[in-house]
Each structure stands twice: as C-alpha cells, then as structure tokens.
Design a protein around this motif. Structure first.
Motif, mmCIF file in Angstrom:
data_model
loop_
_atom_site.group_PDB
_atom_site.id
_atom_site.type_symbol
_atom_site.label_atom_id
_atom_site.label_comp_id
_atom_site.label_asym_id
_atom_site.label_seq_id
_atom_site.Cartn_x
_atom_site.Cartn_y
_atom_site.Cartn_z
ATOM 1 N N ASN A 70 -6.926 -13.369 -107.337
ATOM 2 C CA ASN A 70 -7.038 -14.037 -108.646
ATOM 3 C C ASN A 70 -5.983 -15.134 -108.833
ATOM 4 O O ASN A 70 -5.787 -15.626 -109.942
ATOM 5 C CB ASN A 70 -6.892 -13.013 -109.773
ATOM 6 C CG ASN A 70 -8.191 -12.250 -110.035
ATOM 7 O OD1 ASN A 70 -8.993 -12.654 -110.863
ATOM 8 N ND2 ASN A 70 -8.411 -11.167 -109.302
ATOM 9 N N GLY A 71 -5.257 -15.460 -107.769
ATOM 10 C CA GLY A 71 -4.301 -16.570 -107.832
ATOM 11 C C GLY A 71 -2.932 -16.205 -108.368
ATOM 12 O O GLY A 71 -2.181 -17.092 -108.790
ATOM 13 N N PHE A 72 -2.571 -14.921 -108.373
ATOM 14 C CA PHE A 72 -1.246 -14.509 -108.865
ATOM 15 C C PHE A 72 -0.243 -14.512 -107.704
ATOM 16 O O PHE A 72 -0.587 -14.188 -106.570
ATOM 17 C CB PHE A 72 -1.311 -13.100 -109.458
ATOM 18 C CG PHE A 72 -1.957 -13.062 -110.827
ATOM 19 C CD1 PHE A 72 -1.205 -12.770 -111.949
ATOM 20 C CD2 PHE A 72 -3.317 -13.328 -110.987
ATOM 21 C CE1 PHE A 72 -1.786 -12.737 -113.208
ATOM 22 C CE2 PHE A 72 -3.907 -13.301 -112.239
ATOM 23 C CZ PHE A 72 -3.139 -13.004 -113.355
ATOM 24 N N SER A 73 1.008 -14.891 -107.999
ATOM 25 C CA SER A 73 2.079 -14.839 -106.997
ATOM 26 C C SER A 73 3.112 -13.810 -107.442
ATOM 27 O O SER A 73 3.345 -13.636 -108.638
ATOM 28 C CB SER A 73 2.817 -16.176 -106.905
ATOM 29 O OG SER A 73 1.900 -17.217 -106.779
ATOM 30 N N GLU A 74 3.763 -13.214 -106.468
ATOM 31 C CA GLU A 74 4.749 -12.179 -106.806
ATOM 32 C C GLU A 74 6.049 -12.809 -107.295
ATOM 33 O O GLU A 74 6.498 -13.833 -106.775
ATOM 34 C CB GLU A 74 5.041 -11.310 -105.583
ATOM 35 C CG GLU A 74 5.970 -10.153 -105.926
ATOM 36 C CD GLU A 74 6.240 -9.224 -104.748
ATOM 37 O OE1 GLU A 74 5.703 -9.449 -103.656
ATOM 38 O OE2 GLU A 74 7.025 -8.279 -104.953
ATOM 39 N N ILE A 75 6.655 -12.168 -108.290
ATOM 40 C CA ILE A 75 8.004 -12.543 -108.726
ATOM 41 C C ILE A 75 8.856 -11.271 -108.688
ATOM 42 O O ILE A 75 8.358 -10.184 -108.989
ATOM 43 C CB ILE A 75 7.996 -13.201 -110.129
ATOM 44 C CG1 ILE A 75 9.407 -13.639 -110.527
ATOM 45 C CG2 ILE A 75 7.403 -12.281 -111.198
ATOM 46 C CD1 ILE A 75 9.440 -14.588 -111.727
ATOM 47 N N ARG A 76 10.103 -11.409 -108.267
ATOM 48 C CA ARG A 76 11.009 -10.248 -108.250
ATOM 49 C C ARG A 76 12.191 -10.571 -109.150
ATOM 50 O O ARG A 76 12.890 -11.554 -108.911
ATOM 51 C CB ARG A 76 11.485 -9.958 -106.831
ATOM 52 C CG ARG A 76 10.320 -9.673 -105.904
ATOM 53 C CD ARG A 76 10.760 -9.237 -104.540
ATOM 54 N NE ARG A 76 9.595 -9.170 -103.660
ATOM 55 C CZ ARG A 76 9.555 -8.545 -102.503
ATOM 56 N NH1 ARG A 76 10.632 -7.912 -102.058
ATOM 57 N NH2 ARG A 76 8.464 -8.540 -101.765
ATOM 58 N N VAL A 77 12.376 -9.781 -110.161
ATOM 59 C CA VAL A 77 13.468 -10.025 -111.113
ATOM 60 C C VAL A 77 14.392 -8.801 -111.116
ATOM 61 O O VAL A 77 13.996 -7.732 -110.659
ATOM 62 C CB VAL A 77 12.917 -10.328 -112.543
ATOM 63 C CG1 VAL A 77 12.160 -11.638 -112.557
ATOM 64 C CG2 VAL A 77 12.049 -9.199 -113.056
ATOM 65 N N PRO A 78 15.614 -8.960 -111.630
ATOM 66 C CA PRO A 78 16.571 -7.837 -111.586
ATOM 67 C C PRO A 78 16.097 -6.621 -112.382
ATOM 68 O O PRO A 78 15.304 -6.764 -113.320
ATOM 69 C CB PRO A 78 17.831 -8.421 -112.239
ATOM 70 C CG PRO A 78 17.676 -9.899 -112.173
ATOM 71 C CD PRO A 78 16.217 -10.174 -112.219
ATOM 72 N N ILE A 79 16.592 -5.440 -112.009
ATOM 73 C CA ILE A 79 16.212 -4.250 -112.772
ATOM 74 C C ILE A 79 17.151 -4.047 -113.968
ATOM 75 O O ILE A 79 16.961 -3.149 -114.768
ATOM 76 C CB ILE A 79 16.169 -2.951 -111.922
ATOM 77 C CG1 ILE A 79 17.525 -2.630 -111.314
ATOM 78 C CG2 ILE A 79 15.093 -3.027 -110.873
ATOM 79 C CD1 ILE A 79 17.602 -1.207 -110.815
ATOM 80 N N MET A 80 18.172 -4.900 -114.078
ATOM 81 C CA MET A 80 19.082 -4.776 -115.216
ATOM 82 C C MET A 80 19.195 -6.141 -115.883
ATOM 83 O O MET A 80 19.243 -7.159 -115.198
ATOM 84 C CB MET A 80 20.443 -4.314 -114.702
ATOM 85 C CG MET A 80 21.305 -3.706 -115.745
ATOM 86 S SD MET A 80 22.478 -2.558 -115.021
ATOM 87 C CE MET A 80 23.598 -3.658 -114.246
ATOM 88 N N GLU A 81 19.201 -6.148 -117.207
ATOM 89 C CA GLU A 81 19.282 -7.412 -117.952
ATOM 90 C C GLU A 81 20.265 -7.204 -119.102
ATOM 91 O O GLU A 81 20.641 -6.075 -119.427
ATOM 92 C CB GLU A 81 17.913 -7.778 -118.557
ATOM 93 C CG GLU A 81 16.788 -7.995 -117.550
ATOM 94 C CD GLU A 81 16.687 -9.426 -117.025
ATOM 95 O OE1 GLU A 81 17.496 -10.294 -117.435
ATOM 96 O OE2 GLU A 81 15.813 -9.670 -116.178
ATOM 97 N N LYS A 82 20.613 -8.309 -119.764
ATOM 98 C CA LYS A 82 21.424 -8.191 -120.979
ATOM 99 C C LYS A 82 20.616 -7.415 -122.018
ATOM 100 O O LYS A 82 19.414 -7.681 -122.196
ATOM 101 C CB LYS A 82 21.774 -9.581 -121.515
ATOM 102 C CG LYS A 82 22.693 -10.349 -120.580
ATOM 103 C CD LYS A 82 22.978 -11.743 -121.086
ATOM 104 C CE LYS A 82 23.859 -12.478 -120.086
ATOM 105 N NZ LYS A 82 23.869 -13.929 -120.295
ATOM 106 N N ASP B 6 32.763 -5.506 -119.949
ATOM 107 C CA ASP B 6 32.563 -5.335 -121.385
ATOM 108 C C ASP B 6 31.270 -5.977 -121.903
ATOM 109 O O ASP B 6 31.179 -6.370 -123.066
ATOM 110 C CB ASP B 6 33.769 -5.902 -122.155
ATOM 111 C CG ASP B 6 34.162 -4.955 -123.272
ATOM 112 O OD1 ASP B 6 33.751 -3.777 -123.205
ATOM 113 O OD2 ASP B 6 34.867 -5.398 -124.209
ATOM 114 N N ASN B 7 30.270 -6.100 -121.024
ATOM 115 C CA ASN B 7 28.974 -6.629 -121.447
ATOM 116 C C ASN B 7 28.006 -5.482 -121.653
ATOM 117 O O ASN B 7 28.003 -4.525 -120.871
ATOM 118 C CB ASN B 7 28.378 -7.526 -120.343
ATOM 119 C CG ASN B 7 29.375 -8.559 -119.885
ATOM 120 O OD1 ASN B 7 29.791 -9.405 -120.664
ATOM 121 N ND2 ASN B 7 29.786 -8.482 -118.612
ATOM 122 N N SER B 8 27.167 -5.586 -122.673
ATOM 123 C CA SER B 8 26.152 -4.553 -122.876
ATOM 124 C C SER B 8 24.943 -4.880 -122.005
ATOM 125 O O SER B 8 24.314 -5.929 -122.149
ATOM 126 C CB SER B 8 25.735 -4.490 -124.341
ATOM 127 O OG SER B 8 24.723 -3.506 -124.472
#
Ligand code: HAM
Length: 414
Positions: free
Chosen positions: A34-46, A73-75
């Motif tokens: 269907n024309g989708f490409s894979e993206i890999r993003v971090p498992i942790m975010e702000k 000291d970042n959440s």
C-alpha cells in the motif's frame, strides 16, 4: 533467589518467535504493498509529548504512563503508544515537506501501567500505520481496507470491523453539551471514575465497562446524530467507499476511544475470543494533532494492531521451523564428512542439524524426531567409502539414495 522479569513484562520465547515473525512479515508485506515505509522512533520521549497529544484527562496519561525523571532532571516517559512519537518525528524532520502525503508504519514495544491479564500487559507490542496530509475519505477507506487485508493475509477472519465518527471541533462541543445534560440527571448511577469523567472527559462514560454505567448511559445522545454537515458527509463517503469494495463493518455509535486526539472516523477490530480485551486493532483520524504538536495544520489517520492479541487469536497453529535434514553419525570419523555436508547444504538454503556431542545412534535419532526433521541420514564407514547414503523421509519411512554432495542431497530434499 533468581531474579524474575517485571510483572506484566513478558519474554517471547523461541517457541513463539516464529508466530511473531509471521505476523510482522505479513504486516510489512501488506503495508508496503500500500506504499507505506517503515519509520523507527525512540521508545522514550519527553513526557510533555504524550500529555499534549493523548490528553491530560485520559486514563493513559492520568494513570498508566511509565514516567520518571532522568539523571539530567528531565521528565521522560516510555511511550504508551506510537502515534505521538511518529508525529513528533514527522514535524521535527519536516517529512511533509518532502512529500505532502506521508505513509509510515512502525512496530515495537509500548508501555502502559495497566492491571495485567490475558491479552493485557505492561509491555506490549504494536504494529501501527499512519497517513498524513490527506483529508479525503478515500484514504480512511484505504487504511481500513489495508487493516482488513492484514487480517486476511494471516488467515484470521474473526475480528470484525466497527466504525464511528467523533466529529470535529465544530460539532463536538454541542454534542458534549447534549451528553452532559443527559448525564446530569444520572450522576448518582455512575461509578466514581465516571463521575470524575463527567467533568474531565464525559464521552468516556459511554464505554465504561462497569455494568451500572452501561445501564445508566443507555439511550444517551450519539455523536453520529450531532455531526456537522462536513463531518456527516465525510462519514457517509467513508461508508460509501467501504461498501464499494465489499468491506464488512458495523457502526458502533458508543465507540469513543481512549485517546483525545481523534476527530471524525474512529474504528476498532473486535473479537469475542479474548474476554474483556476485545480490541485487536484500533485507530482513527486525528486532523488536529499535528498542529497541536507545533506542526502545520495537516490531517492524519492511522491505527495500531496489538501483536500479543493477534498472536493469541492465531491459536494452536504451529509456527515452529523444522530442520529439513538431520545427519546422524556412527562414529567420530564421520563427523568431518557430516560437518562438510551440513555446511554445503546450508549454503544452498537447506536447514540441517547434526549431532554435536558424539551421542549414541539411538539418542541422535531421538533428537531428529524431537526436532521434527523431515529427513534423516546415518553416515557410517560404508557411506563414506561409497560416497552414497540413504535418506529417510521421516513421516513415511521411505528411503532415497543419493551421493554425499550438497547438490545431490538437495535434489532429494526439495
Ligand atoms: P489503542 O486503542 O490504545 O490505540 O491501542 C491499539 C491496540 O493496541 C489495541 O487495540 C490493543 O490491541 C493493543 N493494546 C493496547 N493496550 C494494550 C495492552 N496493555 N496490552 C496488550 N495490547 C494492548 C493506540 O495506541 C493508537 N496509537 C492507535 C492509532 C494509531 N490511532 C491512530 N493511529
């Protein structure tokens, strides 16, 4: 005492990874078609990313996130779902500037501090897909058809598609007011959570699982009856496209979803086979999310499939990979020939196992059986001297003679 895994966090053991790979490969095939490409993003975010997208007044943000302060000291938060991170990446890398229509998919672990039970875990895995940049209802139908195609591809026909529309910022406030007016007279029949939701997130009272709440909200006004003209037309067109391709669905006017970013089309694939964890996949349109996260005002739609739930639905099917051939050896002298044959056959793509420990012939044959090898062969002095051996088809006991070269053996095994 030995250390065990954290409650709700599961190992996926070798006996199950075949099943997982089968699911993941089917998704990749269908999505890429269907024309989708894979993206890999971090498992942790702000943490802020999830509060702003999923919504402060949702169960996920209020109760279920793995949030902690890092050493700087970042959440930060372990992602409870995939859409927010993918949209953050889309905005950060301006992917929409390269192509106004983006079609992305992702897979990986998500984390929610929920009460673990069958089909519900604290680390679970999703395969998700997101399209941005298209308002047209045609794409809603394409996304839904792709999701259904994935289930056909893996041979599951059970989960059934339910759809709804949650309207837009133009029509939802009036609906919300109508719902509040309806609920006001029934507050004492609602559970404590829903009495709180009455103030923070009244739509959620509609899918509360507490029996008293389901009863109290019988006959509540439905969003579908309050859609503005544009949302009504959009929903009608989505249905028309689905009908035109013979896609089967039912309309569930009480489906509200547990994330705040949805607008218009929402959907779930539901099953009766997993007890209270009935949704195997779910998603919807989120036309306001990208601008809410600081990006341009472009629309989006997507879904996520719960891999654990799909794996459960596949039931008893056997996904283990059996060796094509087990090579047994009579003595240590034949191990060189066996090792050479195994290496040669592996280069030709044949799965081969042999004895590693100089075990008795009987125990080698027991191992061949246990591994479910399709063929077996015993190499002794005679076989090495003649350069030929008999290969036994384990299921029937039939014997096939072949020269001890990788090419000749492959002819038999294929
Ligand atoms: P969601 O409905 O929260 O949507 O989750 C999607 C699917 O993930 C569920 O239908 C279920 O199969 C699986 N799932 C959720 N929680 C658990 C859990 N604790 N244990 C096992 N499986 C679970 C979303 O996450 C949205 N991001 C979907 C989406 C994508 N909407 C638009 N794009």
């Amino acid at each position: 005492m030995a250390i065990t895994a954290i409650k709700g966090f599961n190992d996926i053991l070798p006996e199950n990874t075949g099943r997982w790979q089968y699911i993941e490969q089917a998704a990749r095939r269908v999505f890429e078609l269907n024309g989708f490409s894979e993206i890999r993003v971090p498992i942790m975010e702000k943490t802020e990313l999830f509060c702003r997208s999923i919504g402060d007044a949702t169960d996920i943000v209020e109760k279920e996130m793995y949030t902690f302060t890092d050493k700087g000291d970042n959440s930060v938060t372990l992602r409870p779902e995939g859409t927010a991170g993918v949209m953050r990446a889309l905005i950060e890398h301006k992917l929409y500037a390269q192509d106004p229509v983006t079609k992305l998919y992702y897979l990986g672990p998500m984390f929610r501090y929920e009460r673990p039970q069958k089909g519900r875990y604290r680390q679970f895995h999703q395969i998700g897909a997101e399209v941005t940049g298209v308002n047209d209802p045609l794409v809603d139908a394409q996304v839904l058809n792709m999701l259904c195609a994935f289930f056909s591809e893996i041979g599951l026909h059970e989960p059934t598609l339910q759809i709804n529309s949650l309207g837009c910022p133009e029509c939802r406030p009036a609906y919300r007011a109508a719902l509040l007016a309806f609920l006001e007279g029934r507050l004492d029949q609602l559970c404590a959570d829903c009495r709180r939701r009455f103030v923070t997130n009244p739509l959620r009272t509609l899918d509360c699982k507490v029996p008293g709440c389901a009863e109290a909200t019988q006959g509540a006004p439905a969003m579908l009856d309050h859609l503005c003209g544009n949302c009504g037309d959009h929903f009608g067109s989505v249905r028309h496209y689905l009908d035109s391709t013979g896609t089967r669905y039912s309309i569930n006017p009480r489906m509200v979803r547990g994330l705040d970013y949805y607008t218009r089309t929402t959907f779930e694939l539901v099953t009766s086979q997993l007890g209270s964890q009935s949704a195997v996949a779910a998603g919807g349109r989120y036309d306001g999310l990208i601008s809410q996260l600081g990006g341009p005002a472009i629309p989006g739609i997507g879904f996520a499939i719960g891999i654990e739930r799909v794996a459960l639905l596949l039931g008893e099917r056997d996904f283990s990979r059996r060796p094509d051939l087990f090579i047994a050896t009579m003595g240590s002298g034949e191990r060189f020939a066996a090792f050479g044959l195994m290496t040669g056959l592996q280069k030709l793509g044949v799965r081969v196992e042999m004895d590693y420990e100089g075990k008795s012939l009987k125990s080698q044959m027991r191992r061949a059986d246990k591994l479910g090898a399709r063929y077996s062969v015993v190499l002794g002095e005679n076989e090495i001297a003649s350069g030929k051996a008999s290969f036994k088809l384990m299921e029937t006991g039939e014997q096939f003679e072949a020269a001890l070269t990788a090419e000749a053996v492959r002819q038999i095994i294929r």
